[in-house]
Design an enzyme around this catalytic site. Structure first.
Site, PDB file in Angstrom:
ATOM      1  N   ASP A 195       0.828  -1.203   0.000  1.00  0.00           N
ATOM      2  CA  ASP A 195       0.000   0.000   0.000  1.00  0.00           C
ATOM      3  C   ASP A 195       0.863   1.255   0.000  1.00  0.00           C
ATOM      4  O   ASP A 195       1.785   1.389   0.804  1.00  0.00           O
ATOM      5  CB  ASP A 195      -0.903   0.007   1.237  1.00  0.00           C
ATOM      6  N   TYR A 234       3.020  10.275  -0.655  1.00  0.00           N
ATOM      7  CA  TYR A 234       4.142   9.794   0.150  1.00  0.00           C
ATOM      8  C   TYR A 234       5.450  10.163  -0.551  1.00  0.00           C
ATOM      9  O   TYR A 234       5.975   9.406  -1.384  1.00  0.00           O
ATOM     10  CB  TYR A 234       4.083   8.281   0.349  1.00  0.00           C
ATOM     11  N   ARG A 280       4.910  11.354  14.076  1.00  0.00           N
ATOM     12  CA  ARG A 280       4.377  10.676  15.249  1.00  0.00           C
ATOM     13  C   ARG A 280       4.384  11.560  16.496  1.00  0.00           C
ATOM     14  O   ARG A 280       3.672  11.280  17.463  1.00  0.00           O
ATOM     15  CB  ARG A 280       5.160   9.378  15.503  1.00  0.00           C
ATOM     16  N   ALA A 323       7.459  -1.164   7.602  1.00  0.00           N
ATOM     17  CA  ALA A 323       8.719  -1.765   8.052  1.00  0.00           C
ATOM     18  C   ALA A 323       9.885  -0.943   7.525  1.00  0.00           C
ATOM     19  O   ALA A 323       9.889  -0.538   6.367  1.00  0.00           O
ATOM     20  CB  ALA A 323       8.836  -3.212   7.585  1.00  0.00           C
TER      21      ALA A 323
END
Length: 319
Positions: A52, A57, A222, A274
C-alpha cells in the site's frame, strides 16, 4: 499465509499488507532507500503480496521505491495506491493516476483509493460523483482494477457507492484506536467491502519499543499522534503490561499480537510498515497467527482501558 479476496473482486490480498508511507521519507526520520527496498523484498519473500502506497508519500518517491524493489515480480503482487484530496476533480484524477502509473513503472494499478474525502486539508469540495466517474472510466480503460476509499465515514462510503463499486475502506484501526468499529467497519462487513486497517500497531506503540518517554525529531509526524500525548500514554503503558503475558503465552511479540488481533476481525486486514527486512519478516509471521477467543476477548477489554478515555475524534493526529 492464506490469501483473502478483496471486496467483490477476484483480486487476492495478503491479510498482512506492507505499508510504505515511510518509504516516501517525508514526515519520517532515519529512512534509507536501500533498507526500504530490502524490507519490501523480504516482505514478499515472507508471503506478503500486497503493498500500500500513495502519490503524496514523498511526491511519488514511495511508489518509485516499490517499482525498484518489486518490478521484477509485478504480476505476483497487488499494488494499492491513492489519489490525494487536492486531486479529486475529474481531470485531476486522471493526471494523478497517470503520474502514479509512471512512478510505479506499471501499466495498471490493482487498487486505486481516494486518500481523504474532498474538502480535507483545505481542498475543494468536489462532489464524490465526479471523482467516482473518473475512477469508473479508469477501470473501463484497464488502468485500475478496483476502487476504494480511505478516511471516509460510513455516510461517505454509502454516498460513494451510489456512483460505483467500492471494494475497500482504509481507516486507522488498532487495539488502541477503534473509532471505525462504531459504524464504518460493520457497514463494510455487511456489504462485502474489505477493510485495510492502517496503523494497526498504533504507529509502533503496540510493539512496546518506545519506553516510558517516547521522543521524536521535529520531522517525525508521530510527535503529533494523540496516542503519544502524556495524558494517553500513561494508560497505554499500563495496557502494554497487561498485553505482554498474552504475547508470551502465544510465543509472539507484542507487535505480532497487535496485528493478529486486527486480522482476527472478519474482513479486516492490517497494513504494517517496516524500516528493514527484519521488521518486514516479523510482520509477515502475524498473518498465520490464530488467536483463541479468550485471548481476543481479554485484549478487547485491555484496549478499552485506553480507547474509553480518548476524545471523540477519528483523526489520529493533531496536525
Amino acid at each position: 499465509m492464506e490469501l483473502r479476496t478483496l471486496g467483490k473482486t477476484e483480486i487476492k490480498i495478503s491479510p498482512v499488507i506492507m505499508g510504505t508511507w515511510q518509504a516516501g521519507k517525508v514526515m519520517w526520520a532515519g529512512i534509507e532507500d536501500s533498507q526500504t527496498i530490502k524490507a519490501m523484498q523480504a516482505a514478499f519473500d515472507a508471503g506478503i503480496n500486497t503493498f500500500d502506497t500513495a502519490t503524496v508519500y514523498g511526491d511519488g518517491h514511495s511508489e518509485q521505491i516499490i517499482a525498484k524493489a518489486l518490478g521484477s515480480v509485478r504480476t505476483e503482487i497487488v499494488i494499492a495506491t491513492k489519489v490525494f484530496a487536492h486531486s479529486l476533480a475529474y481531470d485531476k484524477v486522471f493526471e494523478a493516476c497517470h503520474k502514479s502509473l509512471k512512478d510505479l513503472n506499471t501499466d495498471y494499478i490493482d487498487l486505486y483509493q481516494i486518500h481523504w474525502p474532498a474538502g480535507s486539508f483545505g481542498s475543494k469540495n468536489i462532489p464524490v460523483e465526479e471523482t467516482m466517474s473518473a475512477l469508473n472510466k479508469l477501470k473501463e480503460q484497464g488502468k485500475i482494477r478496483a476502487a476504494g476509499v480511505s478516511n471516509f465515514s460510513k455516510e461517505q462510503i454509502e454516498e460513494a457507492e451510489q456512483y460505483g463499486q467500492i471494494d475497500s475502506f482504509q481507516p486507522p484501526y488498532s487495539l488502541f484506536w477503534r473509532f471505525a468499529e462504531a459504524e464504518a467497519i460493520p457497514y463494510c462487513t455487511e456489504n462485502n467491502i474489505s477493510v485495510l486497517a492502517y496503523s494497526p500497531m498504533a504507529q509502533g506503540i503496540l510493539t512496546g519499543k518506545f519506553g516510558t518517554e517516547p521522543k521524536f525529531s521535529k520531522k517525525d509526524h508521530r510527535a503529533k499522534n494523540k496516542l503519544f500525548q502524556p495524558e494517553n500514554y500513561q494508560r497505554i503503558l499500563a495496557a502494554l503490561d497487561q498485553l505482554k503475558p498474552i504475547a508470551d503465552r502465544n510465543n509472539i511479540t507484542l507487535g505480532q499480537l497487535a496485528l493478529a488481533w486486527v486480522i482476527s476481525n472478519p474482513g479486516v486486514n492490517a497494513i504494517a510498515g517496516a524500516r528493514n527486512p527484519e521488521q518486514a519478516a516479523q510482520n509477515a509471521k502475524a498473518g498465520s497467527i490464530k488467536l483463541c477467543e479468550e485471548d481476543v476477548r481479554e485484549m478487547d477489554e485491555i484496549g478499552k482501558s485506553v480507547t474509553d478515555h480518548l476524545e471523540d475524534d477519528p483523526v489520529m493526529w493533531k496536525w
